[in-house]
Enzyme design. Structure first.
Site, short mmCIF file in Angstrom:
data_model
loop_
_atom_site.label_atom_id
_atom_site.label_comp_id
_atom_site.label_asym_id
_atom_site.label_seq_id
_atom_site.Cartn_x
_atom_site.Cartn_y
_atom_site.Cartn_z
N TYR A 1 46.56 -14.06 42.59
CA TYR A 1 46.62 -13.60 41.19
C TYR A 1 47.02 -14.72 40.23
O TYR A 1 48.04 -15.38 40.43
CB TYR A 1 47.62 -12.44 41.07
CG TYR A 1 47.72 -11.89 39.67
CD1 TYR A 1 46.82 -10.92 39.22
CD2 TYR A 1 48.68 -12.35 38.79
CE1 TYR A 1 46.89 -10.42 37.94
CE2 TYR A 1 48.76 -11.85 37.50
CZ TYR A 1 47.86 -10.90 37.08
OH TYR A 1 47.93 -10.41 35.80
N TYR B 1 41.41 -12.79 34.83
CA TYR B 1 40.52 -11.68 35.22
C TYR B 1 39.04 -12.00 34.99
O TYR B 1 38.27 -12.11 35.93
CB TYR B 1 40.89 -10.41 34.44
CG TYR B 1 42.25 -9.87 34.74
CD1 TYR B 1 42.45 -8.99 35.80
CD2 TYR B 1 43.36 -10.21 33.98
CE1 TYR B 1 43.70 -8.47 36.08
CE2 TYR B 1 44.62 -9.70 34.25
CZ TYR B 1 44.79 -8.83 35.31
OH TYR B 1 46.03 -8.33 35.59
N LYS C 1 42.73 -2.30 28.47
CA LYS C 1 43.85 -1.37 28.48
C LYS C 1 43.86 -0.47 27.24
O LYS C 1 44.45 0.61 27.26
CB LYS C 1 45.18 -2.12 28.62
CG LYS C 1 45.28 -3.03 29.84
CD LYS C 1 44.85 -2.36 31.11
CE LYS C 1 44.90 -3.22 32.37
NZ LYS C 1 44.18 -4.50 32.36
C1 LIG Z 1 43.98 -5.28 33.58
C2 LIG Z 1 42.77 -6.13 33.41
C3 LIG Z 1 41.66 -6.00 34.28
C4 LIG Z 1 41.66 -5.11 35.48
O1 LIG Z 1 41.53 -3.76 35.15
P1 LIG Z 1 42.06 -2.66 36.19
O2 LIG Z 1 41.79 -1.38 35.53
O3 LIG Z 1 43.53 -2.95 36.36
O4 LIG Z 1 41.34 -2.84 37.47
C5 LIG Z 1 40.54 -6.76 34.03
N1 LIG Z 1 40.50 -7.62 32.99
C6 LIG Z 1 41.56 -7.80 32.16
C7 LIG Z 1 41.44 -8.80 31.08
C8 LIG Z 1 42.72 -7.06 32.34
O5 LIG Z 1 43.76 -7.24 31.51
#
Ligand SMILES: *Cc1c(COP(=O)(O)O)cnc(C)c1O
Length: 321
Positions: free
Chosen positions: A251, A277, A47
């Site tokens: 999720y 993730y 992010k």
């Molecule tokens: C938000 C996030 C993702 C996913 O990225 P997107 O752009 O939302 O598809 C992947 N890994 C981590 C650690 C995240 O925080």
């Protein structure tokens, strides 16, 4: 190319490392990792690259407050709150769930950055976000709405330029594999590949979305984002590579597959993944390697997107060991 507002605060370029011990343990193809878990802002993560463009846009519009939404352990909200603190902006986070008795991990950090937190149930999230925005205006503030996951054309630019960075690092990879959810990361990478000349494959492992949903979202967002670069490209759904075979648990649900992936990366490379993730994406990568999906002489780059603070979230403590 158009002039695009950007504030440079991420630690870039992020490093690319080999993973020889993991490669050997999996009898796999050549494995690399790009360390976007080390982008520098408050434990880093993907992010941060998006926020370089989002905060710049907020500042260009003279905003004084960032408002966004996410899950209780959202990495996006943690990095947004940190960016707001860094640039002297207010921050309101709309989080889905109930306030836990004791804040841990990302939520604990949100509080350190001074973010105001509004708790809602999932079905009321978008409404609460709108209300928070209107309330800020009524109170005389100038709010800027950061989209969910930072995934709009402004945020996705972060990953278009991340692909430019990768191409500039001069390291070849046949596949780039990573965790994909709100789609901004993948849209940026897909667009960046087309614009900056990466010819390998960009494979998103879906964390929580059906394949077609994510493919369509990414294609649309990549196409829209191309306008910002003055490129007018039109990406089709079927050009976007998404594997959703690992998203079924839902999720944030840590299963044996994520636990094994976290343990293998830790044990063989001293690398930390996150439970939501990168743990899931790496579990997918490991499964694909074991199934012989990749050719033995191919190079696979795992693009690490961060998220490790969630390792310390209360809900995962008993499930990680
Ligand atoms: C938000 C996030 C993702 C996913 O990225 P997107 O752009 O939302 O598809 C992947 N890994 C981590 C650690 C995240 O925080």
């Amino acid at each position: 190319m158009n002039i695009i507002p950007r504030i440079h605060f991420a630690h870039l370029p992020t490093a690319i490392e080999t993973m020889p011990r993991l490669e050997e343990a999996l009898h796999g193809p050549h494995l690399l990792v790009k360390r976007d878990d080390q982008t520098g802002l408050a434990f880093g993560g993907n992010k941060t690259r998006k926020l370089e463009f989002l905060v710049a846009e907020a500042q260009a519009g003279a905003a004084d407050t960032l408002i966004t939404a996410g899950a209780l352990q959202s990495n996006h909200c943690r990095q947004t709150a940190a960016a707001a603190a860094k640039f002297g902006l207010g921050c309101t986070l709309v989080l889905v769930g109930e306030p836990p008795a004791q804040a841990s991990a990302n939520l604990l950090l949100d509080q350190q950055f001074g973010a105001k937190i509004i708790w809602v149930e999932k079905s009321l999230r978008d409404m609460a976000l709108k209300q928070a925005f209107e309330q800020a205006i009524a109170q005389g503030h100038r709010p800027y709405l950061v989209p969910y996951g930072g995934s709009n054309p402004t945020g996705a630019l972060g990953y278009a330029f991340a692909m430019q960075e990768f191409v500039g690092q001069g390291i070849k990879a046949d596949w780039i594999v990573f965790a994909s959810s709100s789609g901004g990361t993948q849209a940026g990478l897909v667009l960046g590949a087309a614009v900056f000349g990466y010819t390998g494959k960009v494979l998103g492992i879906s964390v929580d979305e059906p394949q077609a949903v994510l493919q369509e979202r990414v294609a649309k967002l990549a196409s829209e984002t191309s306008e910002r670069l003055g490129a007018h490209l039109n990406f089709k759904q079927e050009e976007v590579l998404v594997n959703a075979d690992y998203s079924a648990p839902g999720y944030g649900v840590l299963t044996g597959a994520e636990r094994e992936a976290i343990q293998l990366f830790a044990k063989y490379e001293g690398l930390l993944l996150d439970p939501v993730y990168t743990g899931r994406a790496a579990a997918g990568l490991i499964d694909l390697i074991r199934k012989g999906f990749f050719k033995p002489d191919e190079t696979i780059l795992f693009w690490h997107t961060g998220g490790q603070p969630a390792l310390f979230a209360e809900q995962y403590q008993s499930k990680l060991v």
